[in-house]
Write an enzyme that holds these catalytic residues in place. Structure first.
Site, PDB file in Angstrom:
ATOM      1  NE  ARG A 102      10.378  85.043   2.474  1.00 12.13           N
ATOM      2  CZ  ARG A 102      10.268  84.239   1.402  1.00 12.13           C
ATOM      3  NH1 ARG A 102      11.090  83.217   1.252  1.00 12.13           N
ATOM      4  NH2 ARG A 102       9.328  84.443   0.498  1.00 12.13           N
ATOM      5  CG  HIS A 129       4.086  84.872   0.610  1.00  8.87           C
ATOM      6  ND1 HIS A 129       4.795  86.032   0.410  1.00  8.87           N
ATOM      7  CD2 HIS A 129       4.761  83.898  -0.063  1.00  8.87           C
ATOM      8  CE1 HIS A 129       5.850  85.769  -0.348  1.00  8.87           C
ATOM      9  NE2 HIS A 129       5.852  84.495  -0.652  1.00  8.87           N
ATOM     10  CD  GLN A 132       3.639  83.498  -4.488  1.00  9.65           C
ATOM     11  OE1 GLN A 132       4.822  83.591  -4.220  1.00  9.65           O
ATOM     12  NE2 GLN A 132       3.211  83.211  -5.699  1.00  9.65           N
ATOM     13  CG  ASP A 224       2.898  76.617  -0.214  1.00 15.33           C
ATOM     14  OD1 ASP A 224       4.022  76.367  -0.718  1.00 15.33           O
ATOM     15  OD2 ASP A 224       2.753  77.346   0.788  1.00 15.33           O
ATOM     16  CB  CYS A 264       3.759  80.256  -3.817  1.00 15.19           C
ATOM     17  SG  CYS A 264       4.002  78.942  -2.615  1.00 15.19           S
ATOM     18  NE  ARG A 292       6.284  87.269  -5.056  1.00 20.94           N
ATOM     19  CZ  ARG A 292       7.040  86.658  -4.133  1.00 20.94           C
ATOM     20  NH1 ARG A 292       7.239  85.362  -4.192  1.00 20.94           N
ATOM     21  NH2 ARG A 292       7.544  87.334  -3.117  1.00 20.94           N
TER      22      ARG A 292
HETATM   23  N1   CP Z   1       7.260  82.053  -3.574  1.00 20.60           N
HETATM   24  C1   CP Z   1       8.257  82.575  -2.866  1.00 20.60           C
HETATM   25  O1   CP Z   1       8.092  83.448  -2.022  1.00 20.60           O
HETATM   26  O2   CP Z   1       9.479  82.044  -3.150  1.00 20.60           O
HETATM   27  P1   CP Z   1      10.797  82.250  -2.289  1.00 20.60           P
HETATM   28  O3   CP Z   1      10.577  81.593  -0.963  1.00 20.60           O
HETATM   29  O4   CP Z   1      11.887  81.578  -3.069  1.00 20.60           O
HETATM   30  O5   CP Z   1      11.052  83.711  -2.117  1.00 20.60           O
HETATM   31  N1  NVA Z   2       4.298  78.154   2.737  1.00 20.58           N
HETATM   32  C1  NVA Z   2       5.649  78.284   2.240  1.00 20.58           C
HETATM   33  C2  NVA Z   2       5.728  79.330   1.200  1.00 20.58           C
HETATM   34  C3  NVA Z   2       7.080  79.543   0.586  1.00 20.58           C
HETATM   35  C4  NVA Z   2       7.109  80.648  -0.424  1.00 20.58           C
HETATM   36  C5  NVA Z   2       6.578  78.594   3.399  1.00 20.58           C
HETATM   37  O1  NVA Z   2       6.206  79.424   4.238  1.00 20.58           O
HETATM   38  O2  NVA Z   2       7.644  78.013   3.471  1.00 20.58           O
END
Ligand code: CP
Ligand code: NVA
Length: 322
Positions: A102, A129, A132, A224, A264, A292
């Site tokens: 990530r 993502h 997701q 989101d 998400c 997930r």
């Molecule tokens: N939806 C998601 O990816 O959650 P986190 O950021 O908590 O991993």
């Molecule tokens: N768009 C959000 C998603 C988190 C899972 C971010 O990137 O912070």
């Protein structure tokens, strides 16, 4: 499955995306069939941003498959600063059998995949993502029994989550509408790809600045956060701009009576969604979060099941000199 990595929904064929979802649903139904499949294998989890769901689901998922995980925090690796992406990839491939990462710039996961001989999984970048989106469509499929032909409205920021939702929707023949404020639309290349793939699958991708047009008659509404990780300094400015795009009872009321609500998570209740909607019986956000786990077990299995659990990086030349 052909690609060795899981970097983008775009890298797969529609059939491959459906196969992932089929496997995920089978794993959810019969988890005991898979308990030894990744016996002795290790997945490194590189996080340059915070996480609840991604960390827990990969961690628990690999353990349920008989393997191990190794959490590497932002402070530990300091990717690209303490050590180059290349060197991190070449070190880790000697000790683990897969890497979930990530990070911020999407090109980092692409480079990691180019350098490492082991599978790389995109656990969120600024651009996408994909894990997701797999859980999102798995959830819709479980409840609605199909994805093709459904109208799915994403309302909010044209961000990483929106991109992956568009890509997977196009792969699966959905009608994805994305409503954002002007200047916050998804990236042009993402729109182009989704529209092109949709033309092949019977899906469509419609971009608008009108949240009501998107929500009208929708089978599912998705939102989101308005400011993603890394955009914290813009949060106040965005809160004003995005206010008309809040998914509240009135906007949700435009969708079909049996429409689902997806997010998400994490959610900023009172901003992009009201309690009335996220806590309603039609909200499936926690089922989505649970999925997930199952969908990522499918991804790990597809990428990591075959191949040795030891010394993956040792080359023939090195063996000669032992
Ligand atoms: N939806 C998601 O990816 O959650 P986190 O950021 O908590 O991993
Ligand atoms: N768009 C959000 C998603 C988190 C899972 C971010 O990137 O912070």
């Amino acid at each position: 499955m052909t690609p060795n990595d899981f970097l983008s929904i775009k890298d797969f064929s529609p059939q491959q995306i459906r196969s992932f979802l089929d496997l995920a649903r089978h794993i959810k139904a019969r988890p005991d069939d898979y308990v030894q499949k990744l016996k002795g294998k290790t997945l490194a989890l590189i996080f340059e941003k915070p996480s609840l769901r991604t960390r827990v689901s990969f961690d628990v998922g690999i353990h349920q498959l008989g393997g191990f995980s190794l959490y590497l925090s932002p402070a530990e690796i300091n990717l690209g600063k303490r050590e180059s992406v290349y060197d991190v990839a070449k070190n880790l491939e000697r000790m683990v059998q897969g890497i979930m990462i990530r990070t911020f710039a999407h090109e980092i996961v692409d480079r990691m995949a180019e350098y490492a001989s082991i599978p790389i999984i995109n656990g969120l970048t600024d651009y996408s993502h994909p894990c997701q989106a797999m859980a999102d469509y798995m959830t819709i499929l479980e409840i609605k029994g199909k994805v093709a032909g459904l109208k799915l409205a994403y309302i909010g920021d044209g961000n990483n989550v929106a991109h992956s939702l568009m890509f997977a929707g196009a792969q699966l023949g959905a009608h994805v509408w994305v409503a954002t404020p002007p200047n916050y639309e998804p990236k042009a290349d993402a729109i182009h790809w989704a529209q092109k793939r949709g033309a092949e699958t019977g899906g469509t991708c419609t971009i608008t600045n009108d949240p009501v047009a998107a929500a009208q008659g929708a089978d599912a509404i998705y939102t989101d956060v308005w400011a993603s990780m890394g955009q914290e300094a813009e949060a106040e400015k965005r809160r004003k701009i995005f206010r008309p795009y809040q998914v509240n009872g009135v906007l949700f009321g435009r969708a079909k009576p049996d429409a689902l609500f997806l997010h998400c998570l994490p959610a900023h209740r009172g901003d992009e969604v009201t309690n009335e909607v996220i806590d309603s019986p039609r909200s499936v956000v926690f089922q989505e979060a649970e999925n997930r786990l199952h969908s990522q077990k499918a991804i790990m299995l597809e990428l990591m099941e075959h191949g040795s659990a030891t010394t993956p990086g040792v080359t023939a030349a090195e063996s000669v000199h032992v």
